[in-house]
Design an enzyme around this catalytic site. Sequence first.
Site, PDB file in Angstrom:
ATOM      1  N   LYS A   1       0.812  -1.221   0.000  1.00 29.24           N
ATOM      2  CA  LYS A   1       0.000   0.000   0.000  1.00 29.24           C
ATOM      3  C   LYS A   1       0.844   1.269   0.000  1.00 29.24           C
ATOM      4  O   LYS A   1       0.379   2.324  -0.424  1.00 29.24           O
ATOM      5  CB  LYS A   1      -0.974  -0.042   1.168  1.00 29.24           C
ATOM      6  CG  LYS A   1      -2.014  -1.150   0.942  1.00 29.24           C
ATOM      7  CD  LYS A   1      -3.063  -1.201   2.006  1.00 29.24           C
ATOM      8  CE  LYS A   1      -4.166  -2.177   1.637  1.00 29.24           C
ATOM      9  NZ  LYS A   1      -3.782  -3.591   1.874  1.00 29.24           N
TER      10      LYS A   1
HETATM   11  C1  LIG Z   1      -4.482  -4.641   1.436  1.00 32.12           C
HETATM   12  C2  LIG Z   1      -3.739  -5.903   1.297  1.00 32.12           C
HETATM   13  C3  LIG Z   1      -4.160  -6.907   0.428  1.00 32.12           C
HETATM   14  C4  LIG Z   1      -5.452  -6.803  -0.350  1.00 32.12           C
HETATM   15  O1  LIG Z   1      -5.396  -5.792  -1.308  1.00 32.12           O
HETATM   16  P1  LIG Z   1      -6.753  -5.256  -1.973  1.00 32.12           P
HETATM   17  O2  LIG Z   1      -6.336  -4.141  -2.847  1.00 32.12           O
HETATM   18  O3  LIG Z   1      -7.610  -4.812  -0.823  1.00 32.12           O
HETATM   19  O4  LIG Z   1      -7.360  -6.398  -2.702  1.00 32.12           O
HETATM   20  C5  LIG Z   1      -3.364  -8.028   0.287  1.00 32.12           C
HETATM   21  N1  LIG Z   1      -2.221  -8.175   0.993  1.00 32.12           N
HETATM   22  C6  LIG Z   1      -1.787  -7.246   1.854  1.00 32.12           C
HETATM   23  C7  LIG Z   1      -0.539  -7.476   2.612  1.00 32.12           C
HETATM   24  C8  LIG Z   1      -2.518  -6.073   2.023  1.00 32.12           C
HETATM   25  O5  LIG Z   1      -2.075  -5.145   2.862  1.00 32.12           O
END
Ligand SMILES: *Cc1c(COP(=O)(O)O)cnc(C)c1O
Length: 463
Positions: A112
């Site tokens: 993210k």
């Molecule tokens: C947020 C997250 C996901 C899922 O991503 P999305 O965009 O919500 O599908 C998967 N793995 C990790 C480590 C995350 O932080």
Amino acid sequence: MKYVSTRGRARPLDFTDALLAGLAEDGGLYVPHHWPRLSAHEIQSMAGLSYASLAHRVMHPLVGDSIASGVLKKLIDESYAGFDHAAITPLVQLDHSHWLLELFHGPTLAFKDVALQLVGRLFDTVLSQRSETVNILVATSGDTGSAAIHAIRGRDTANIFVLHPRGRTSEIQRRQMTTVLDSNVHNIAIEGTFDDCQALVKAMFNHAPFRSRARLSGMNSINWARVMPQIVYYFHAALSLGGGARPLDFCVPTGNFGDVYAGYAARRMGLPVHRLLVATNENDILARTLATGKYTPGAVHPTISPSMDIQVSSNFERLLYEACSRDAAQVQALMDSLPQSGEFMLPPAAHDYISGMFSAYRVDEAATLGEIARTYKETAMLIDPHTAVGRAAARRHAGDPAIPMVCLATAHPAKFPDAVEKATGVRPQLPPRYADLRQLPERYATLANDLSQVQAFIEAKIQ
Ligand SMILES: *Cc1c(COP(=O)(O)O)cnc(C)c1O
């Protein structure tokens, strides 16, 4: 570039207004008015660019002229300067046809950061230009919150309020949020699940007087600006592995559908993405929807991959909009039927459209632990439980061995040390930048899953 709502009843906005709005006023999600298309020649000519230059080339047509090109480039450069790896999102080969795309070299060790480091700077730039301030409201299952906090801390243009489900994030995830003591950062532990946190955030956005009184703004992946920077690493992977000419499969550990939807967007922009694998944990709404055509949110089960413990997969609406041939009235009708009947059926044409591009796999807890152990045995690499859900799904997929499979590694293993240690006997170490995380003081409030209490808390802080 204009942005239109998936429900068709909000005014189209340019990029900067869609950035500040987050969710559209009709409850829909903003999507680009059309997909800018890069020709095969243009894509292949981007091989060899630095990550930041590539990011500028991919995102510039989506931002349009609402931010000057030179300003955008500077923000991109700053966003990725704080990553621990020179390649930003390095590709690691696992066997003859499987690769890992490591997305966790940013400040909070999960993918993210790739989006939020830029989104924080975009907010700051646009708000300073307008002499405005906002209050950013975020629901997190763990990783979004810390990445958003690290993108906003210390800025004069925004306060940030982050709701996390109490006791349902890993300790490292919580500490990455609650040890940030800047006065513009407010953490709230909600007595409930991530879906409860998300419902509270949605309710505050849908409450028009509160929304405008509190000058609310969002950074969840419902915000288009969160999705956009994630498109870049699909290009980066495809350019590193075959110069952008060779089709690739991608396997994406999925919760809110933002990351895998970015892969879809890359494909719409012309990248030769062959198949997109949606890998879910036991919270398998997306796997069930693909199998049956019926979208039925269930109850959330806590798992060892908590960032995917989601049953209301917000970004799926963006794909649904495309799958319904951009018929916003049809999307509105489907979304309206959810609260009444608790589910909806995909129109058959939409189901076919989605099945033609996506495959989905559900990976249970035992298989997730088994995959962490197996990857360690085969490659001596420690992978986190989210990445393991993806790896396990990729192994089950009977694809064409001539097409490389790129699995997105979404978090650093040390963010989830208990699961990794349980599977392998090895405790993954945090990178040096977090060596003292356990010693730092924490600050957060604990509130009931109650809208009026949360609103009162926020109003008191922004007085
Ligand atoms: C947020 C997250 C996901 C899922 O991503 P999305 O965009 O919500 O599908 C998967 N793995 C990790 C480590 C995350 O932080």
